[in-house]
Write a protein that holds these residues in place. Structure first.
Motif, PDB file in Angstrom:
ATOM      1  N   ASP A 197       0.820  -1.205   0.000  1.00 20.66           N
ATOM      2  CA  ASP A 197       0.000   0.000   0.000  1.00 20.66           C
ATOM      3  C   ASP A 197       0.858   1.262   0.000  1.00 20.66           C
ATOM      4  O   ASP A 197       0.515   2.256  -0.645  1.00 20.66           O
ATOM      5  N   GLN A 198       1.970   1.217   0.745  1.00 20.20           N
ATOM      6  CA  GLN A 198       2.856   2.386   0.776  1.00 20.20           C
ATOM      7  C   GLN A 198       3.451   2.646  -0.610  1.00 20.20           C
ATOM      8  O   GLN A 198       3.547   3.792  -1.052  1.00 20.20           O
ATOM      9  N   ALA A 199       3.852   1.581  -1.279  1.00 24.95           N
ATOM     10  CA  ALA A 199       4.405   1.717  -2.628  1.00 24.95           C
ATOM     11  C   ALA A 199       3.352   2.268  -3.590  1.00 24.95           C
ATOM     12  O   ALA A 199       3.637   3.153  -4.407  1.00 24.95           O
ATOM     13  N   LEU A 200       2.142   1.749  -3.485  1.00 24.88           N
ATOM     14  CA  LEU A 200       1.065   2.209  -4.353  1.00 24.88           C
ATOM     15  C   LEU A 200       0.720   3.664  -4.085  1.00 24.88           C
ATOM     16  O   LEU A 200       0.452   4.438  -5.011  1.00 24.88           O
ATOM     17  N   ASP A 201       0.733   4.066  -2.808  1.00 23.84           N
ATOM     18  CA  ASP A 201       0.460   5.460  -2.463  1.00 23.84           C
ATOM     19  C   ASP A 201       1.509   6.384  -3.075  1.00 23.84           C
ATOM     20  O   ASP A 201       1.185   7.482  -3.564  1.00 23.84           O
ATOM     21  N   ARG A 202       2.758   5.956  -3.027  1.00 23.31           N
ATOM     22  CA  ARG A 202       3.833   6.763  -3.608  1.00 23.31           C
ATOM     23  C   ARG A 202       3.653   6.893  -5.128  1.00 23.31           C
ATOM     24  O   ARG A 202       3.823   7.982  -5.690  1.00 23.31           O
ATOM     25  N   TRP A 203       3.295   5.801  -5.789  1.00 23.01           N
ATOM     26  CA  TRP A 203       3.076   5.822  -7.238  1.00 23.01           C
ATOM     27  C   TRP A 203       1.925   6.762  -7.594  1.00 23.01           C
ATOM     28  O   TRP A 203       2.025   7.560  -8.520  1.00 23.01           O
ATOM     29  N   ARG A 204       0.851   6.691  -6.843  1.00 20.54           N
ATOM     30  CA  ARG A 204      -0.310   7.546  -7.121  1.00 20.54           C
ATOM     31  C   ARG A 204       0.020   9.019  -6.860  1.00 20.54           C
ATOM     32  O   ARG A 204      -0.419   9.909  -7.600  1.00 20.54           O
ATOM     33  N   GLU A 205       0.782   9.270  -5.797  1.00 16.78           N
ATOM     34  CA  GLU A 205       1.187  10.641  -5.493  1.00 16.78           C
ATOM     35  C   GLU A 205       1.992  11.235  -6.639  1.00 16.78           C
ATOM     36  O   GLU A 205       1.761  12.375  -7.062  1.00 16.78           O
TER      37      GLU A 205
END
Length: 239
Positions: free
Chosen positions: A42-50
């Motif tokens: 989830d942290q990786a996905l949040d960074r990608w979306r940001e």
């Protein structure tokens, strides 16, 4: 005058972009051996979306080309000064995982079927024709739309009035005879309203609020809204 045409957004409106993006990036990061850089998927996905939002805003503002923003997104995510070719190759590996998860929302085809005989249809997207034409063809609905317009080729993006007016011009209809359906309240519905179209916010998540906007929570509500017309009556018709 009655509504004669519906112009559609694509991502998170008729196509479940969020789910495909999440599944595709999760599988891609695992394949690239990058998950150990983050405490969780989830942290990786949040960074990608940001980073997607940051670099897409640059593109929308005319500060970067379509391919440039995509390459910069990859470089920012990896923290590596990749060549253009290397960034493109990394992104294409992600795309393979992303496309494997592509799906229309379950209410998309039924809504298009119900509306097919009474309304003309087109697409206006803040992406590129190369991406969106291919997506619609793979999903089996490209022939439902007589025109496809995208920001990368137009030179301006929603919520600019010029983008909405270009879609109306492609249909040879005045704005007040065209409805626009999209998942973003400001970029889509409010932008369409300001350009003289009938903006409709597709609030799939049931966020609510924004009483100044016409809101639906699923595409099954769209035919009744359009056929009731009278510029859709009160914005609160569908809660």
């Amino acid at each position: 005058m009655p509504i004669r045409a519906v112009v559609w957004d694509i991502d998170d409106t008729i196509f479940d972009y969020a789910t495909a993006d999440t599944a595709g990036m999760r599988d891609h990061l695992a394949a690239e051996g990058l998950l150990d850089r983050y405490d969780s998927v989830d942290q990786a996905l949040d960074r990608w979306r940001e980073l997607t939002e940051v670099h897409w805003a640059r593109f929308a503002a005319g500060e970067a080309g379509f391919e440039e923003q995509r390459r910069d997104r990859v470089r920012s995510f990896l923290g590596t000064p990749l060549s253009d070719d290397a960034a493109d190759e990394w992104f294409l590996r992600y795309v393979a995982h992303y496309e494997a998860a592509w799906k229309l929302f379950p209410d998309t085809v039924p809504a298009l079927d119900v509306l097919a005989d009474d309304y003309r249809h087109a697409v206006l997207s803040n992406s590129s024709i190369h991406n969106q034409d291919r997506k619609l063809r793979i999903l089996g609905v490209r022939d439902r739309f007589e025109a496809l317009l995208c920001a990368a080729e137009l030179g301006f993006s929603k919520p600019a009035a010029e983008a909405f007016h270009a879609a109306c011009d492609a249909l040879d209809l005045p704005p007040h005879e065209v409805a626009y359906v999209g998942d973003q309240p400001d970029i889509d519905a409010r932008g369409a309203d300001a350009a003289g179209l009938a903006g409709i916010w597709l609030d799939r998540g049931g966020v609510g609020g924004r009483p100044e906007l016409v809101r639906i929570t699923g595409l099954e509500q769209l035919p009744g809204l359009l056929r009731g017309d009278t510029r859709f009556g009160a914005p609160s018709t569908f809660g």
